[in-house]
Design a protein around this motif. Structure first.
Motif, PDB file in Angstrom:
ATOM      1  N   GLU A 121       0.879  -1.229  -0.048  1.00 28.95           N
ATOM      2  CA  GLU A 121       0.207  -0.076  -0.097  1.00 28.95           C
ATOM      3  C   GLU A 121       1.011   1.076  -0.025  1.00 28.95           C
ATOM      4  OE1 GLU A 121      -3.936  -1.130   2.168  1.00 28.95           O
ATOM      5  OE2 GLU A 121      -2.432  -0.651   3.520  1.00 28.95           O
ATOM      6  N   ILE A 122       0.453   2.104  -0.734  1.00 30.63           N
ATOM      7  CA  ILE A 122       1.111   3.454  -0.715  1.00 30.63           C
ATOM      8  C   ILE A 122       0.361   4.241   0.182  1.00 30.63           C
ATOM      9  CG2 ILE A 122       1.758   5.502  -2.191  1.00 30.63           C
ATOM     10  CD1 ILE A 122       3.487   3.161  -2.720  1.00 30.63           C
ATOM     11  N   VAL A 123       1.177   5.100   1.090  1.00 31.20           N
ATOM     12  CA  VAL A 123       0.310   6.037   1.916  1.00 31.20           C
ATOM     13  C   VAL A 123       0.950   7.333   1.716  1.00 31.20           C
ATOM     14  CG1 VAL A 123       0.169   6.320   4.445  1.00 31.20           C
ATOM     15  CG2 VAL A 123       0.154   3.920   3.672  1.00 31.20           C
ATOM     16  N   LEU A 124       0.379   8.302   1.479  1.00 33.12           N
ATOM     17  CA  LEU A 124       0.774   9.590   1.447  1.00 33.12           C
ATOM     18  C   LEU A 124      -0.549  10.570   2.025  1.00 33.12           C
ATOM     19  CD1 LEU A 124       2.756  11.652   0.580  1.00 33.12           C
ATOM     20  CD2 LEU A 124       1.972  11.535  -1.869  1.00 33.12           C
ATOM     21  N   SER A 125      -0.342  11.144   3.025  1.00 34.55           N
ATOM     22  CA  SER A 125      -1.208  12.104   3.598  1.00 34.55           C
ATOM     23  C   SER A 125      -2.511  11.279   3.629  1.00 34.55           C
ATOM     24  CB  SER A 125      -1.202  13.328   2.628  1.00 34.55           C
ATOM     25  OG  SER A 125      -2.059  14.273   3.190  1.00 34.55           O
ATOM     26  N   GLY A 126      -3.393  11.925   2.855  1.00 32.13           N
ATOM     27  CA  GLY A 126      -4.917  11.402   2.928  1.00 32.13           C
ATOM     28  C   GLY A 126      -5.093  10.265   2.245  1.00 32.13           C
ATOM     29  N   GLN A 127      -4.185   9.890   1.264  1.00 35.69           N
ATOM     30  CA  GLN A 127      -3.977   8.508   0.345  1.00 35.69           C
ATOM     31  C   GLN A 127      -3.806   7.239   0.910  1.00 35.69           C
ATOM     32  OE1 GLN A 127      -1.130   8.229  -2.493  1.00 35.69           O
ATOM     33  NE2 GLN A 127      -2.635   7.824  -4.163  1.00 35.69           N
ATOM     34  N   VAL A 128      -4.321   6.210   0.932  1.00 35.86           N
ATOM     35  CA  VAL A 128      -3.827   4.856   1.185  1.00 35.86           C
ATOM     36  C   VAL A 128      -4.420   3.976  -0.021  1.00 35.86           C
ATOM     37  CG1 VAL A 128      -4.003   2.986   2.750  1.00 35.86           C
ATOM     38  CG2 VAL A 128      -3.975   5.246   3.657  1.00 35.86           C
ATOM     39  N   GLU A 129      -3.511   3.604  -1.094  1.00 33.61           N
ATOM     40  CA  GLU A 129      -4.147   3.090  -2.132  1.00 33.61           C
ATOM     41  C   GLU A 129      -3.201   1.668  -2.261  1.00 33.61           C
ATOM     42  OE1 GLU A 129      -3.833   3.540  -6.985  1.00 33.61           O
ATOM     43  OE2 GLU A 129      -3.232   5.317  -5.727  1.00 33.61           O
ATOM     44  N   PRO A 130      -3.724   0.816  -2.616  1.00 33.15           N
ATOM     45  CA  PRO A 130      -3.206  -0.707  -2.681  1.00 33.15           C
ATOM     46  C   PRO A 130      -2.507  -0.680  -3.943  1.00 33.15           C
ATOM     47  CG  PRO A 130      -5.533  -0.632  -3.090  1.00 33.15           C
ATOM     48  CD  PRO A 130      -5.452   0.501  -2.629  1.00 33.15           C
ATOM     49  N   HIS A 131      -1.491  -1.477  -4.223  1.00 41.00           N
ATOM     50  CA  HIS A 131      -0.463  -1.359  -4.942  1.00 41.00           C
ATOM     51  C   HIS A 131       0.206  -2.760  -5.084  1.00 41.00           C
ATOM     52  CE1 HIS A 131      -0.442   3.154  -5.179  1.00 41.00           C
ATOM     53  NE2 HIS A 131       0.084   3.086  -6.305  1.00 41.00           N
ATOM     54  N   LEU A 132       0.842  -3.230  -6.283  1.00 36.19           N
ATOM     55  CA  LEU A 132       1.536  -4.066  -6.597  1.00 36.19           C
ATOM     56  C   LEU A 132       3.051  -3.758  -6.720  1.00 36.19           C
ATOM     57  CD1 LEU A 132      -0.480  -6.272  -8.940  1.00 36.19           C
ATOM     58  CD2 LEU A 132       0.090  -6.669  -6.561  1.00 36.19           C
ATOM     59  N   ASN A 133       4.065  -4.313  -6.090  1.00 33.07           N
ATOM     60  CA  ASN A 133       5.296  -4.239  -6.515  1.00 33.07           C
ATOM     61  C   ASN A 133       5.774  -5.435  -7.435  1.00 33.07           C
ATOM     62  OD1 ASN A 133       6.125  -2.052  -5.063  1.00 33.07           O
ATOM     63  ND2 ASN A 133       6.690  -3.215  -3.244  1.00 33.07           N
TER      64      ASN A 133
END
Length: 132
Positions: A60-72
């Motif tokens: 998951e990428i966490v940036l301020s108000g964003q928490v978005e699922p991702h793939l590496n």
């Protein structure tokens, strides 16, 4: 048991790919990405005789108000099918651009051992990210 040992110069690359279409919060199915990658790999092998192995992991990428699922997507220069680094980077970047287009990603980052690059379709920022 006789083991054969093969060693090559280290190489690694990591692509971080979002699991949402644009900034819509509509989820991209991980299996669709896997199928796309496998089709791409098969075409690459057929057309260029290049084998490009990918390791996938969830994050998951966490940036301020964003928490978005991702793939590496992790890449190495696999000793069984070694490639020149120039070719390896070229093919990783082509795959990344194809994934971006297919899954409507605005921005994708590739981390190499010697540089970090970003491909970007526009300057838009996810509205969930709190800025000044």
């Amino acid at each position: 048991m006789n083991l054969k040992k093969t060693a090559i110069q280290p190489f690694s690359a990591k692509v971080t790919l979002g699991l949402e279409i644009g900034y819509t919060q509509k989820t991209i199915n991980k299996s669709a990405i896997i199928t796309f990658i496998q089709d791409y790999q098969n075409q690459l092998l057929k057309e260029k005789d290049v084998i490009l192995s990918v390791s996938l992991s969830d994050c998951e990428i966490v940036l301020s108000g964003q928490v978005e699922p991702h793939l590496n997507l992790n890449f190495i220069n696999y000793p069984k099918f070694p490639l020149e680094v120039k070719i390896l980077k070229f093919e990783i970047e082509n795959l990344t651009n194809s994934l971006m287009n297919k899954f409507e990603q605005n921005r994708v980052v590739i981390e190499y051992m010697d540089e970090t690059i970003m491909f970007e379709n526009s300057e838009l920022i996810d509205p969930r990210i709190i800025t000044k």
